[in-house]
Structure formats: C-alpha cells, structure tokens
Scaffold this motif. Sequence first.
Motif, mmCIF file in Angstrom:
data_model
loop_
_atom_site.group_PDB
_atom_site.id
_atom_site.type_symbol
_atom_site.label_atom_id
_atom_site.label_comp_id
_atom_site.label_asym_id
_atom_site.label_seq_id
_atom_site.Cartn_x
_atom_site.Cartn_y
_atom_site.Cartn_z
ATOM 1 N N CYS A 31 0.842 -1.198 0.000
ATOM 2 C CA CYS A 31 0.000 0.000 0.000
ATOM 3 C C CYS A 31 0.879 1.250 0.000
ATOM 4 C CB CYS A 31 -0.901 -0.017 1.233
ATOM 5 S SG CYS A 31 -1.805 1.500 1.520
ATOM 6 N N ILE A 32 0.710 2.077 -1.004
ATOM 7 C CA ILE A 32 1.511 3.300 -1.094
ATOM 8 C C ILE A 32 1.200 4.235 0.069
ATOM 9 C CG2 ILE A 32 1.925 5.373 -2.508
ATOM 10 C CD1 ILE A 32 1.623 3.533 -4.973
ATOM 11 N N PHE A 33 -0.052 4.297 0.476
ATOM 12 C CA PHE A 33 -0.462 5.125 1.606
ATOM 13 C C PHE A 33 0.245 4.657 2.882
ATOM 14 C CE2 PHE A 33 -3.656 6.454 4.808
ATOM 15 C CZ PHE A 33 -3.796 7.789 4.466
ATOM 16 N N CYS A 34 0.221 3.343 3.145
ATOM 17 C CA CYS A 34 0.845 2.774 4.342
ATOM 18 C C CYS A 34 2.361 2.944 4.309
ATOM 19 C CB CYS A 34 0.500 1.298 4.469
ATOM 20 S SG CYS A 34 -1.281 0.962 4.476
ATOM 21 N N SER A 35 2.957 2.709 3.149
ATOM 22 C CA SER A 35 4.404 2.887 3.005
ATOM 23 C C SER A 35 4.789 4.344 3.188
ATOM 24 C CB SER A 35 4.867 2.395 1.630
ATOM 25 O OG SER A 35 4.602 1.018 1.496
ATOM 26 N N TYR A 67 -3.586 -12.008 16.213
ATOM 27 C CA TYR A 67 -4.517 -11.006 16.745
ATOM 28 C C TYR A 67 -5.900 -11.075 16.100
ATOM 29 C CZ TYR A 67 -0.711 -9.199 19.440
ATOM 30 O OH TYR A 67 0.313 -9.091 20.345
ATOM 31 N N GLY A 68 -6.182 -12.177 15.400
ATOM 32 C CA GLY A 68 -7.514 -12.403 14.858
ATOM 33 C C GLY A 68 -7.848 -11.527 13.672
ATOM 34 N N LEU A 69 -6.825 -11.051 12.970
ATOM 35 C CA LEU A 69 -7.018 -10.186 11.809
ATOM 36 C C LEU A 69 -6.819 -10.983 10.526
ATOM 37 C CD1 LEU A 69 -4.973 -7.170 13.176
ATOM 38 C CD2 LEU A 69 -7.465 -7.345 13.026
ATOM 39 N N ASP A 70 -7.412 -10.513 9.461
ATOM 40 C CA ASP A 70 -7.280 -11.138 8.148
ATOM 41 C C ASP A 70 -5.840 -10.965 7.676
ATOM 42 O OD1 ASP A 70 -7.361 -11.906 5.480
ATOM 43 O OD2 ASP A 70 -9.222 -10.834 5.062
ATOM 44 N N SER A 71 -5.156 -12.075 7.460
ATOM 45 C CA SER A 71 -3.735 -12.016 7.072
ATOM 46 C C SER A 71 -3.549 -11.895 5.567
ATOM 47 C CB SER A 71 -2.983 -13.243 7.605
ATOM 48 O OG SER A 71 -3.495 -14.418 7.020
ATOM 49 N N ARG A 72 -4.581 -11.503 4.851
ATOM 50 C CA ARG A 72 -4.488 -11.257 3.405
ATOM 51 C C ARG A 72 -5.029 -9.876 3.034
ATOM 52 N NH1 ARG A 72 -0.762 -14.395 2.296
ATOM 53 N NH2 ARG A 72 -1.146 -16.584 2.498
ATOM 54 N N ASN A 73 -5.859 -9.309 3.895
ATOM 55 C CA ASN A 73 -6.468 -8.013 3.635
ATOM 56 C C ASN A 73 -6.133 -7.108 4.820
ATOM 57 O OD1 ASN A 73 -7.953 -5.938 2.618
ATOM 58 N ND2 ASN A 73 -9.935 -6.814 3.142
ATOM 59 N N TYR A 74 -5.040 -6.413 4.701
ATOM 60 C CA TYR A 74 -4.450 -5.685 5.830
ATOM 61 C C TYR A 74 -5.125 -4.340 6.017
ATOM 62 C CZ TYR A 74 -1.125 -9.141 4.229
ATOM 63 O OH TYR A 74 -0.553 -10.297 3.804
ATOM 64 N N GLU A 75 -6.291 -4.324 6.665
ATOM 65 C CA GLU A 75 -7.043 -3.091 6.801
ATOM 66 C C GLU A 75 -6.688 -2.302 8.045
ATOM 67 O OE1 GLU A 75 -11.185 -3.614 6.005
ATOM 68 O OE2 GLU A 75 -10.788 -4.197 3.949
ATOM 69 N N THR A 76 -5.612 -2.667 8.709
ATOM 70 C CA THR A 76 -5.108 -1.851 9.809
ATOM 71 C C THR A 76 -3.621 -2.091 9.951
ATOM 72 O OG1 THR A 76 -5.301 -1.305 12.162
ATOM 73 C CG2 THR A 76 -5.632 -3.601 11.585
ATOM 74 N N ASN A 77 -2.924 -1.030 10.316
ATOM 75 C CA ASN A 77 -1.557 -1.201 10.771
ATOM 76 C C ASN A 77 -1.644 -1.700 12.199
ATOM 77 O OD1 ASN A 77 -0.318 -0.147 8.465
ATOM 78 N ND2 ASN A 77 -0.404 1.935 9.227
ATOM 79 N N ALA A 132 -4.407 6.142 -2.739
ATOM 80 C CA ALA A 132 -2.973 6.318 -2.992
ATOM 81 C C ALA A 132 -2.381 5.332 -3.975
ATOM 82 C CB ALA A 132 -2.201 6.233 -1.667
ATOM 83 N N GLY A 133 -3.033 4.218 -4.214
ATOM 84 C CA GLY A 133 -2.492 3.231 -5.136
ATOM 85 C C GLY A 133 -1.843 2.062 -4.418
ATOM 86 N N ARG A 134 -1.336 1.155 -5.248
ATOM 87 C CA ARG A 134 -0.739 -0.078 -4.738
ATOM 88 C C ARG A 134 0.568 -0.333 -5.472
ATOM 89 N NH1 ARG A 134 -4.256 -5.390 -3.661
ATOM 90 N NH2 ARG A 134 -2.666 -6.535 -2.545
ATOM 91 N N ARG A 135 1.554 -0.806 -4.745
ATOM 92 C CA ARG A 135 2.849 -1.165 -5.330
ATOM 93 C C ARG A 135 2.757 -2.536 -5.987
ATOM 94 N NH1 ARG A 135 7.243 1.563 -3.020
ATOM 95 N NH2 ARG A 135 6.677 2.859 -1.257
ATOM 96 N N ASP A 136 3.578 -2.734 -7.011
ATOM 97 C CA ASP A 136 3.653 -4.051 -7.636
ATOM 98 C C ASP A 136 4.459 -5.023 -6.782
ATOM 99 O OD1 ASP A 136 2.174 -3.258 -9.834
ATOM 100 O OD2 ASP A 136 3.955 -2.595 -10.932
#
Length: 151
Positions: A31-35, A67-77, A132-136
């Motif tokens: 995630c460009i936003f997260c990075s 922590y019970g979070l989706d390990s493919r859809n990272y909707e939180t840091n 923000a977009g997504r990195r390859d």
Amino acid sequence: MTGNSAYSYRSDPAVPAFADDHPIIVFDGECIFCSGWVNFVLRHDRQGRFRFITAQSPLGEALYRHYGLDSRNYETNLLIEDGLAHQKFDGTLRMAARLGFPYNLAGVLKIIPPPLRDPLYDLVAKNRYRIAGRRDACFVPQPEHRSRFIA
C-alpha cells in the motif's frame, strides 16, 4: 481481537520469535499510503524507537493471525508496544505520540468518540488503494533504514 495480554505472541508457536524491545509497526508493504506513513515515521522518529515489519512477511502474517485479523487483507496497521497490539485509530495516535512535538498534538483527536474513530479509520483503510495506489512489489527500505526492519 485475540491475544490481548502482554507478549501473548511469545507463547504462540505460529509466531516466530523476534526482537520486541522497541515499538513495532506492522504495515501493508504493498500500500503506497501505508508505506508513505512508514517513510514519514522514519523521517520524524529522531530517536529511532520504531521497528517495522511488512504484513506480507511470514512474521507479519503470523502476527495478524495471532490477533484475529485477516492475514491477506491488511485493513489496519498494528503497533506492538510493550507487548500489546494497538490497531486502527488508537494505534495511529500512539505512533504519532511517540514522534514527539508537533505530531503528538494529534492526541487531541481522542476527543472523537471511539464509536466514530474506528469507522473513520475503516473508511480510509478500505479505500487506501483507491486513494494512494498499490505497489507491484512489497516496500523495500532505503539502505540507511534496513536495520530498523525485522524480516
């Protein structure tokens, strides 16, 4: 969220051992936003307190699952600090507080009631790729910052 006692991941055989003597930010490395947030923290964390893990790494995925979070859809840091995981709006405010002045002033946002804070965070998180977009490829730190990243 499961595993909400301090250092609970240490007793989870699915989570590889790692150095947890500093606060750790687990983030979506595609995630460009997260990075961008990670680059911001790297620039403003003058004391070098934070360490970083991409969510796409085996350790990052194991922590999300722990922590019970989706390990493919990272909707939180995740911010892991003193063995406890903080996520969403709370985690972000805690990160800003550790950066010192003027970023710690973001703490005033705690006046927003929790039932409103996390939905606001969720709205941004669900739309982060559109915003923000997504990195390859996954985030790769600059050579001068590599020591702050945990594989």
